[in-house]
Design a protein around this motif. Structure first.
Motif, PDB file in Angstrom:
ATOM      1  N   GLU A 208      45.490  46.881  30.749  1.00 21.13           N
ATOM      2  CA  GLU A 208      44.785  46.177  29.679  1.00 21.13           C
ATOM      3  C   GLU A 208      45.276  44.741  29.546  1.00 21.13           C
ATOM      4  O   GLU A 208      44.486  43.807  29.379  1.00 21.13           O
ATOM      5  N   SER A 211      44.116  42.699  32.583  1.00 19.23           N
ATOM      6  CA  SER A 211      42.709  42.313  32.464  1.00 19.23           C
ATOM      7  C   SER A 211      42.560  41.092  31.563  1.00 19.23           C
ATOM      8  O   SER A 211      41.781  40.173  31.850  1.00 19.23           O
ATOM      9  N   ASN A 215      41.122  37.549  32.908  1.00 18.44           N
ATOM     10  CA  ASN A 215      39.880  37.045  32.317  1.00 18.44           C
ATOM     11  C   ASN A 215      40.024  35.598  31.872  1.00 18.44           C
ATOM     12  O   ASN A 215      39.033  34.866  31.772  1.00 18.44           O
ATOM     13  N   ASN A 220      34.839  37.609  33.309  1.00 22.46           N
ATOM     14  CA  ASN A 220      33.730  38.502  33.663  1.00 22.46           C
ATOM     15  C   ASN A 220      33.600  38.755  35.165  1.00 22.46           C
ATOM     16  O   ASN A 220      32.506  39.000  35.671  1.00 22.46           O
ATOM     17  N   SER A 221      34.717  38.683  35.877  1.00 26.47           N
ATOM     18  CA  SER A 221      34.694  38.950  37.317  1.00 26.47           C
ATOM     19  C   SER A 221      35.178  40.369  37.585  1.00 26.47           C
ATOM     20  O   SER A 221      35.823  41.000  36.741  1.00 26.47           O
ATOM     21  N   ARG A 222      34.870  40.866  38.772  1.00 27.25           N
ATOM     22  CA  ARG A 222      35.396  42.180  39.166  1.00 27.25           C
ATOM     23  C   ARG A 222      36.918  42.126  39.203  1.00 27.25           C
ATOM     24  O   ARG A 222      37.602  43.088  38.824  1.00 27.25           O
ATOM     25  N   TYR A 223      37.446  41.010  39.668  1.00 30.39           N
ATOM     26  CA  TYR A 223      38.903  40.803  39.737  1.00 30.39           C
ATOM     27  C   TYR A 223      39.566  41.069  38.384  1.00 30.39           C
ATOM     28  O   TYR A 223      40.660  41.632  38.308  1.00 30.39           O
ATOM     29  N   SER A 225      38.114  42.817  35.783  1.00 31.32           N
ATOM     30  CA  SER A 225      37.584  43.991  35.067  1.00 31.32           C
ATOM     31  C   SER A 225      38.690  45.014  34.833  1.00 31.32           C
ATOM     32  O   SER A 225      39.598  45.185  35.658  1.00 31.32           O
ATOM     33  N   LEU A 226      38.610  45.700  33.716  1.00 32.75           N
ATOM     34  CA  LEU A 226      39.621  46.697  33.372  1.00 32.75           C
ATOM     35  C   LEU A 226      39.663  47.812  34.411  1.00 32.75           C
ATOM     36  O   LEU A 226      40.739  48.293  34.781  1.00 32.75           O
ATOM     37  N   GLU A 227      38.498  48.191  34.908  1.00 27.44           N
ATOM     38  CA  GLU A 227      38.434  49.256  35.920  1.00 27.44           C
ATOM     39  C   GLU A 227      39.221  48.852  37.170  1.00 27.44           C
ATOM     40  O   GLU A 227      40.019  49.635  37.709  1.00 27.44           O
ATOM     41  N   ASN A 228      39.002  47.634  37.650  1.00 29.51           N
ATOM     42  CA  ASN A 228      39.700  47.164  38.841  1.00 29.51           C
ATOM     43  C   ASN A 228      41.198  47.014  38.583  1.00 29.51           C
ATOM     44  O   ASN A 228      42.028  47.342  39.448  1.00 29.51           O
ATOM     45  N   CYS A 229      41.544  46.512  37.401  1.00 29.20           N
ATOM     46  CA  CYS A 229      42.959  46.353  37.067  1.00 29.20           C
ATOM     47  C   CYS A 229      43.664  47.705  37.032  1.00 29.20           C
ATOM     48  O   CYS A 229      44.802  47.834  37.512  1.00 29.20           O
TER      49      CYS A 229
END
Length: 273
Positions: A208, A211, A215, A220-223, A225-229
Protein backbone atom coordinates in the motif's frame (compact mmCIF):
# COMPACT_ATOMS: atom_id res chain seq x y z
CA UNK A 1 0.39 29.22 11.57
CA UNK A 2 3.30 27.45 13.32
CA UNK A 3 3.19 27.01 17.08
CA UNK A 4 6.63 28.51 17.38
CA UNK A 5 9.51 29.85 15.29
CA UNK A 6 12.86 28.18 15.86
CA UNK A 7 16.21 29.80 15.08
CA UNK A 8 19.44 27.85 14.65
CA UNK A 9 22.36 30.24 15.06
CA UNK A 10 26.07 29.66 14.74
CA UNK A 11 29.35 31.32 13.90
CA UNK A 12 29.92 28.28 11.66
CA UNK A 13 27.60 26.48 9.27
CA UNK A 14 24.77 25.98 11.77
CA UNK A 15 24.47 22.31 10.88
CA UNK A 16 25.34 21.16 14.41
CA UNK A 17 22.85 23.58 15.96
CA UNK A 18 20.15 22.42 13.55
CA UNK A 19 20.84 18.72 14.17
CA UNK A 20 20.90 19.26 17.93
CA UNK A 21 17.72 21.35 17.86
CA UNK A 22 15.78 19.03 15.58
CA UNK A 23 16.64 16.04 17.78
CA UNK A 24 15.05 17.82 20.73
CA UNK A 25 12.08 19.17 18.75
CA UNK A 26 11.25 15.65 17.58
CA UNK A 27 10.17 14.89 21.15
CA UNK A 28 7.29 17.36 20.92
CA UNK A 29 4.09 17.41 18.87
CA UNK A 30 4.58 20.96 17.66
CA UNK A 31 4.50 22.72 14.31
CA UNK A 32 7.50 24.99 13.85
CA UNK A 33 8.97 27.42 11.37
CA UNK A 34 12.72 26.84 11.09
CA UNK A 35 15.26 29.60 10.38
CA UNK A 36 18.98 28.87 10.15
CA UNK A 37 21.35 31.82 10.59
CA UNK A 38 24.93 30.67 9.91
CA UNK A 39 28.29 32.44 9.92
CA UNK A 40 27.42 34.97 12.64
CA UNK A 41 31.09 35.67 13.22
CA UNK A 42 30.98 39.31 14.27
CA UNK A 43 29.20 41.44 16.85
CA UNK A 44 27.49 43.40 14.05
CA UNK A 45 26.06 40.25 12.49
CA UNK A 46 24.92 39.10 15.93
CA UNK A 47 23.01 42.35 16.48
CA UNK A 48 21.32 41.94 13.07
CA UNK A 49 20.27 38.41 14.01
CA UNK A 50 18.98 39.58 17.40
CA UNK A 51 16.80 42.19 15.69
CA UNK A 52 15.31 39.48 13.47
CA UNK A 53 14.65 37.20 16.46
CA UNK A 54 13.16 39.98 18.56
CA UNK A 55 10.96 41.14 15.67
CA UNK A 56 9.64 37.59 15.33
CA UNK A 57 8.89 37.50 19.06
CA UNK A 58 6.99 40.78 18.81
CA UNK A 59 4.96 39.74 15.76
CA UNK A 60 4.08 36.25 16.99
CA UNK A 61 3.62 37.12 20.64
CA UNK A 62 5.73 34.10 21.65
CA UNK A 63 9.40 33.71 22.41
CA UNK A 64 11.20 31.96 19.56
CA UNK A 65 13.36 28.98 20.46
CA UNK A 66 17.01 29.76 19.72
CA UNK A 67 19.47 26.87 19.42
CA UNK A 68 23.04 28.09 19.33
CA UNK A 69 26.51 26.66 18.84
CA UNK A 70 28.23 30.07 18.88
CA UNK A 71 31.72 29.75 20.38
CA UNK A 72 32.91 33.37 20.02
CA UNK A 73 32.24 34.77 23.48
CA UNK A 74 31.74 38.37 22.29
CA UNK A 75 29.20 37.25 19.71
CA UNK A 76 27.47 34.96 22.20
CA UNK A 77 27.22 37.82 24.73
CA UNK A 78 25.10 39.81 22.25
CA UNK A 79 22.52 37.05 22.22
CA UNK A 80 22.68 36.44 25.95
CA UNK A 81 22.17 40.14 26.74
CA UNK A 82 19.74 41.27 24.04
CA UNK A 83 17.85 38.31 22.58
CA UNK A 84 14.17 37.88 23.51
CA UNK A 85 14.13 34.22 22.50
CA UNK A 86 14.57 31.16 24.69
CA UNK A 87 18.31 30.48 24.38
CA UNK A 88 19.48 26.87 24.26
CA UNK A 89 23.26 27.01 24.15
CA UNK A 90 24.75 23.65 23.25
CA UNK A 91 28.31 24.55 24.17
CA UNK A 92 27.36 26.28 27.40
CA UNK A 93 25.12 23.40 28.42
CA UNK A 94 27.40 20.51 27.49
CA UNK A 95 30.95 21.65 26.75
CA UNK A 96 31.58 23.55 29.99
CA UNK A 97 30.54 20.62 32.24
CA UNK A 98 32.71 18.34 30.08
CA UNK A 99 35.66 20.69 30.54
CA UNK A 100 35.22 20.38 34.30
CA UNK A 101 34.88 16.60 34.18
CA UNK A 102 37.82 16.05 31.81
CA UNK A 103 40.00 18.68 33.44
CA UNK A 104 40.94 20.26 30.12
CA UNK A 105 39.73 23.20 28.05
CA UNK A 106 37.93 22.63 24.77
CA UNK A 107 39.32 24.13 21.57
CA UNK A 108 36.41 26.59 21.30
CA UNK A 109 37.04 26.73 17.59
CA UNK A 110 34.57 27.70 14.90
CA UNK A 111 34.05 25.30 12.02
CA UNK A 112 35.75 22.18 13.29
CA UNK A 113 34.49 20.62 10.05
CA UNK A 114 37.20 22.59 8.25
CA UNK A 115 39.80 20.04 9.38
CA UNK A 116 37.75 17.15 8.03
CA UNK A 117 38.96 17.44 4.45
CA UNK A 118 42.44 16.48 5.61
CA UNK A 119 41.35 13.29 7.37
CA UNK A 120 41.33 9.74 6.01
CA UNK A 121 37.74 9.24 7.25
CA UNK A 122 36.58 12.24 5.21
CA UNK A 123 38.30 11.02 2.07
CA UNK A 124 36.87 7.54 2.61
CA UNK A 125 33.37 9.04 2.77
CA UNK A 126 33.87 10.96 -0.46
CA UNK A 127 35.13 7.81 -2.18
CA UNK A 128 32.16 5.85 -0.82
CA UNK A 129 29.68 8.48 -2.05
CA UNK A 130 31.15 8.39 -5.54
CA UNK A 131 31.05 4.59 -5.51
CA UNK A 132 27.42 4.50 -4.34
CA UNK A 133 26.34 6.99 -7.00
CA UNK A 134 28.09 4.96 -9.71
CA UNK A 135 26.37 1.78 -8.49
CA UNK A 136 22.91 3.26 -7.94
CA UNK A 137 19.91 1.31 -9.24
CA UNK A 138 22.05 -1.33 -10.93
CA UNK A 139 23.77 1.21 -13.20
CA UNK A 140 27.08 -0.63 -13.14
CA UNK A 141 28.19 -4.22 -12.52
CA UNK A 142 31.82 -3.11 -12.47
CA UNK A 143 33.64 -3.64 -9.17
CA UNK A 144 30.61 -4.99 -7.31
CA UNK A 145 33.11 -6.99 -5.29
CA UNK A 146 34.28 -3.64 -3.90
CA UNK A 147 30.90 -3.09 -2.25
CA UNK A 148 30.62 -3.27 1.52
CA UNK A 149 26.91 -3.99 1.09
CA UNK A 150 24.57 -4.51 -1.85
CA UNK A 151 20.95 -3.48 -1.22
CA UNK A 152 18.25 -5.26 -3.20
CA UNK A 153 14.51 -4.72 -3.38
CA UNK A 154 11.73 -3.60 -5.66
CA UNK A 155 11.80 -0.15 -7.21
CA UNK A 156 11.11 2.68 -4.71
CA UNK A 157 11.64 0.59 -1.59
CA UNK A 158 14.27 2.97 -0.17
CA UNK A 159 17.47 1.57 -1.64
CA UNK A 160 18.99 4.79 -3.02
CA UNK A 161 18.59 7.06 0.04
CA UNK A 162 19.82 4.27 2.31
CA UNK A 163 22.87 3.66 0.10
CA UNK A 164 23.79 7.34 0.13
CA UNK A 165 23.22 7.66 3.88
CA UNK A 166 25.53 4.69 4.54
CA UNK A 167 28.16 6.27 2.30
CA UNK A 168 27.87 9.80 3.72
CA UNK A 169 27.66 8.87 7.39
CA UNK A 170 29.78 5.74 7.61
CA UNK A 171 31.96 5.68 4.51
CA UNK A 172 30.45 2.39 3.33
CA UNK A 173 30.54 1.54 -0.35
CA UNK A 174 26.88 0.66 -0.81
CA UNK A 175 25.58 -0.57 -4.15
CA UNK A 176 21.88 -1.01 -4.79
CA UNK A 177 20.15 -3.23 -7.31
CA UNK A 178 16.46 -3.34 -8.25
CA UNK A 179 14.56 -6.62 -8.41
CA UNK A 180 12.45 -6.56 -11.59
CA UNK A 181 9.73 -8.78 -13.15
CA UNK A 182 12.34 -10.70 -15.20
CA UNK A 183 14.03 -11.74 -11.94
CA UNK A 184 10.70 -12.93 -10.56
CA UNK A 185 10.00 -14.97 -13.68
CA UNK A 186 13.38 -16.71 -13.36
CA UNK A 187 12.82 -16.99 -9.58
CA UNK A 188 16.52 -16.29 -9.14
CA UNK A 189 18.75 -13.41 -8.15
CA UNK A 190 20.15 -11.30 -11.01
CA UNK A 191 23.24 -13.18 -12.26
CA UNK A 192 25.57 -10.26 -11.46
CA UNK A 193 24.70 -10.54 -7.76
CA UNK A 194 25.12 -14.29 -7.27
CA UNK A 195 28.90 -14.17 -6.58
CA UNK A 196 28.33 -11.51 -3.90
CA UNK A 197 25.47 -13.17 -2.01
CA UNK A 198 27.10 -12.64 1.41
CA UNK A 199 27.11 -8.87 0.90
CA UNK A 200 23.42 -8.63 -0.04
CA UNK A 201 20.84 -7.07 2.25
CA UNK A 202 17.19 -6.83 1.21
CA UNK A 203 14.69 -4.01 1.64
CA UNK A 204 10.96 -4.52 1.34
CA UNK A 205 7.93 -2.30 1.89
CA UNK A 206 4.18 -2.59 2.42
CA UNK A 207 2.43 -2.75 -0.98
CA UNK A 208 0.00 0.00 0.00
CA UNK A 209 2.82 2.39 0.85
CA UNK A 210 4.72 1.39 -2.27
CA UNK A 211 1.69 2.15 -4.42
CA UNK A 212 1.41 5.62 -2.84
CA UNK A 213 5.08 6.38 -3.54
CA UNK A 214 4.95 5.12 -7.12
CA UNK A 215 1.75 7.04 -7.86
CA UNK A 216 3.61 10.25 -7.04
CA UNK A 217 6.06 9.36 -9.79
CA UNK A 218 3.79 7.67 -12.35
CA UNK A 219 0.12 8.31 -11.52
CA UNK A 220 -2.46 5.72 -12.58
CA UNK A 221 0.13 3.42 -14.17
CA UNK A 222 0.37 -0.35 -13.92
CA UNK A 223 3.75 0.21 -12.27
CA UNK A 224 1.99 2.05 -9.42
CA UNK A 225 -1.16 -0.09 -9.18
CA UNK A 226 -1.78 -1.78 -5.85
CA UNK A 227 -2.22 -5.14 -7.58
CA UNK A 228 1.21 -4.91 -9.23
CA UNK A 229 2.85 -3.64 -6.05
CA UNK A 230 1.42 -6.59 -4.11
CA UNK A 231 2.76 -8.99 -6.72
CA UNK A 232 6.26 -7.46 -6.79
CA UNK A 233 6.60 -7.27 -3.01
CA UNK A 234 5.37 -10.85 -2.59
CA UNK A 235 7.79 -12.14 -5.24
CA UNK A 236 10.71 -10.14 -3.84
CA UNK A 237 10.14 -11.35 -0.29
CA UNK A 238 9.77 -14.92 -1.54
CA UNK A 239 13.09 -14.64 -3.38
CA UNK A 240 14.84 -13.27 -0.31
CA UNK A 241 13.56 -16.17 1.78
CA UNK A 242 14.64 -18.75 -0.79
CA UNK A 243 18.08 -17.20 -1.16
CA UNK A 244 18.62 -16.79 2.58
CA UNK A 245 19.01 -13.00 2.28
CA UNK A 246 18.69 -10.84 5.38
CA UNK A 247 16.01 -8.20 4.91
CA UNK A 248 13.76 -5.69 6.64
CA UNK A 249 10.68 -3.61 5.89
CA UNK A 250 11.23 0.11 5.36
CA UNK A 251 7.52 0.97 5.64
CA UNK A 252 7.61 2.70 9.01
CA UNK A 253 11.35 3.17 9.49
CA UNK A 254 13.49 6.26 8.99
CA UNK A 255 16.65 6.15 6.88
CA UNK A 256 18.67 6.33 10.10
CA UNK A 257 16.89 3.29 11.55
CA UNK A 258 17.30 1.31 8.33
CA UNK A 259 21.00 2.13 8.10
CA UNK A 260 21.65 1.27 11.75
CA UNK A 261 19.92 -2.09 11.37
CA UNK A 262 22.02 -2.88 8.28
CA UNK A 263 25.21 -1.88 10.11
CA UNK A 264 24.34 -4.11 13.04
CA UNK A 265 24.01 -7.02 10.63
CA UNK A 266 26.98 -6.50 8.30
CA UNK A 267 29.52 -4.19 9.95
CA UNK A 268 28.78 -3.81 13.69
CA UNK A 269 32.25 -2.33 14.26
CA UNK A 270 31.16 0.74 12.24
CA UNK A 271 28.82 1.67 15.11
CA UNK A 272 31.93 2.28 17.22
CA UNK A 273 33.83 5.50 16.60
Amino acid sequence: MPNRTVFFISDGTGITAETFGNALLAQFEIEVRRVRLPFLDSVDKAHQAVRQINHTAEIEGKRPLVFTTVVNMEVLAVFQNHCNGMMLDMFGTFVEPMEQELGIKSNHRVGRFSDASKSKAYNDRIEAINFSLAHDDGQSHKDLQGSDVILVGVSRSGKTPTSLYLAMQYGLKASNYPLIPEDFERRKLPPALVPHRKKIFGLTIAPERLSEIRNERRPNSRYASLENCRMEVSEAEGMMRREGIRWLSTTTKSIEEIATTILQEIRPERLEY
